[in-house]
Design a protein around this motif. Structure first.
Motif, PDB file in Angstrom:
ATOM      1  N   ILE A   1       0.791  -1.125   0.081  1.00 24.52           N
ATOM      2  CA  ILE A   1       0.092  -0.126  -0.317  1.00 24.52           C
ATOM      3  C   ILE A   1       0.865   1.201   0.065  1.00 24.52           C
ATOM      4  CG2 ILE A   1      -1.800   1.387   1.385  1.00 24.52           C
ATOM      5  CD1 ILE A   1      -2.873  -1.250   2.423  1.00 24.52           C
ATOM      6  N   ARG A   2       1.898   1.300   0.649  1.00 20.35           N
ATOM      7  CA  ARG A   2       2.750   2.391   0.919  1.00 20.35           C
ATOM      8  C   ARG A   2       3.760   2.675  -0.304  1.00 20.35           C
ATOM      9  NH1 ARG A   2       0.933   6.085   3.845  1.00 20.35           N
ATOM     10  NH2 ARG A   2       2.972   6.952   3.837  1.00 20.35           N
ATOM     11  N   PHE A   3       3.973   1.499  -1.058  1.00 17.64           N
ATOM     12  CA  PHE A   3       5.068   1.629  -2.143  1.00 17.64           C
ATOM     13  C   PHE A   3       4.292   2.297  -3.389  1.00 17.64           C
ATOM     14  CE2 PHE A   3       6.945  -0.193  -5.757  1.00 17.64           C
ATOM     15  CZ  PHE A   3       8.231   0.467  -5.889  1.00 17.64           C
ATOM     16  N   LYS A   4       2.985   1.791  -3.667  1.00 15.25           N
ATOM     17  CA  LYS A   4       2.318   2.289  -4.818  1.00 15.25           C
ATOM     18  C   LYS A   4       2.118   3.542  -4.925  1.00 15.25           C
ATOM     19  CE  LYS A   4      -1.131  -0.476  -6.283  1.00 15.25           C
ATOM     20  NZ  LYS A   4      -2.414  -1.032  -6.581  1.00 15.25           N
ATOM     21  N   ARG A   5       2.216   4.167  -6.364  1.00 18.96           N
ATOM     22  CA  ARG A   5       1.773   5.359  -6.658  1.00 18.96           C
ATOM     23  C   ARG A   5       0.470   5.392  -7.312  1.00 18.96           C
ATOM     24  NH1 ARG A   5       4.529  10.431  -7.425  1.00 18.96           N
ATOM     25  NH2 ARG A   5       6.677   9.462  -7.025  1.00 18.96           N
ATOM     26  N   VAL A   6      -0.459   5.538  -6.579  1.00 17.98           N
ATOM     27  CA  VAL A   6      -1.765   5.299  -7.477  1.00 17.98           C
ATOM     28  C   VAL A   6      -2.475   6.548  -7.525  1.00 17.98           C
ATOM     29  CG1 VAL A   6      -1.889   2.916  -6.611  1.00 17.98           C
ATOM     30  CG2 VAL A   6      -2.957   4.544  -5.188  1.00 17.98           C
ATOM     31  N   GLU A   7      -3.174   6.891  -8.518  1.00 20.72           N
ATOM     32  CA  GLU A   7      -3.982   7.853  -8.880  1.00 20.72           C
ATOM     33  C   GLU A   7      -5.622   7.880  -8.512  1.00 20.72           C
ATOM     34  OE1 GLU A   7      -3.335   8.662 -12.930  1.00 20.72           O
ATOM     35  OE2 GLU A   7      -1.400   9.550 -12.265  1.00 20.72           O
TER      36      GLU A   7
END
Length: 254
Positions: free
Chosen positions: A22-28
């Motif tokens: 959850i913390r690593f992903k760069r999600v829009e």
């Protein structure tokens, strides 16, 4: 038989993997991630396995603490006697186990932020990077488009100009300005753009023989000349849902 104990143990074992993901992903998006559960679980299990392997190695090298797989198997057992024996073993080393999971959960929260920052700063996710297939944030296409992140560092844009066609009173209007920031809705769709130095004109007044320099000055909001008309204000908000088309221009001053 205490069926809650094995479930609780499995939860704590895999929790670091889910936190890391959850913390690593760069999600829009601002809502929960609705990716297929199989893909989420597989990524979390792999991340948790690597995290535990590293942490078990650290605890052995630094403090001489050994992992006892028999205790873990007893905790996951359905036999009450095995669970009681394992619980007694855990109670004897509770301080170590609590420190292990406490530090691991903290690292799972903090390390992905540092890792993502390093990937961005060293441009390991960019189009020219050989590591792009593995480190690219594929769920953030607007980030790469609206920041010009894929340009080589020496050619990185100093600012980004966007032009959008919006229907106003049944008339198509062209708005253009310098992109200041952008935001997403809960589903990851581009929600709005915040522009500065905005100018507009009816689309019907398309390019003619007007001087290009004059048009650029007008579109930058410095003069009410040419085909564009400056829009007063410090920040202008364009909603993506109201745009018909969107054009992005990268400007490099060097």
């Amino acid at each position: 038989m205490n069926v809650a104990l094995p479930a609780l143990v499995i939860f704590f074992i895999f929790l670091p993997g889910f936190i890391f993901r959850i913390r690593f992903k760069r999600v829009e998006r601002t809502s929960l991630d609705f990716s297929p559960f199989g893909r989420i679980a597989a990524g979390a299990v792999m991340s948790a396995a690597v995290a535990h392997l590293l942490w078990l190695s650290f605890t052995y090298w630094l403090f001489g603490q050994r992992f006892e797989p028999i205790v873990l198997m007893q905790l996951l057992s359905s036999a009450p006697a095995s669970q009681v024996a394992a619980a007694s073993a855990v109670a004897a080393d509770f301080s170590w186990i609590a420190a292990y999971f406490g530090t691991l959960l903290f690292a799972s929260f903090a390390f992905p932020i540092l890792l993502r920052s390093a990937i961005t700063n060293y441009r390991l996710d960019r189009a020219s990077s050989p590591l792009r297939p593995m480190l690219r944030f594929h769920e953030a296409p607007w980030y790469y488009l609206l920041t010009g992140a894929d340009f080589p560092e020496e050619e990185a844009p100093d600012f980004v100009i966007v032009a959008a066609i919006v229907e106003v009173g049944r008339e198509a209007m062209l708005y253009t300005g310098v992109l200041d920031s952008f935001f997403f809705d809960s589903d990851g769709q581009l929600d709005r753009l915040v522009l500065q130095g905005v100018a507009r004109r009816p689309l019907a007044r398309d390019k003619d023989t007007s001087d290009d320099a004059e048009d650029r000055a007008a579109s930058a909001g410095r003069a009410d000349t040419g085909r564009f008309y400056p829009v007063d204000g410090d920040s202008f908000v364009l909603r993506y849902s109201e745009m018909i088309t969107l054009n992005v221009q990268y400007v490099h001053l060097g």
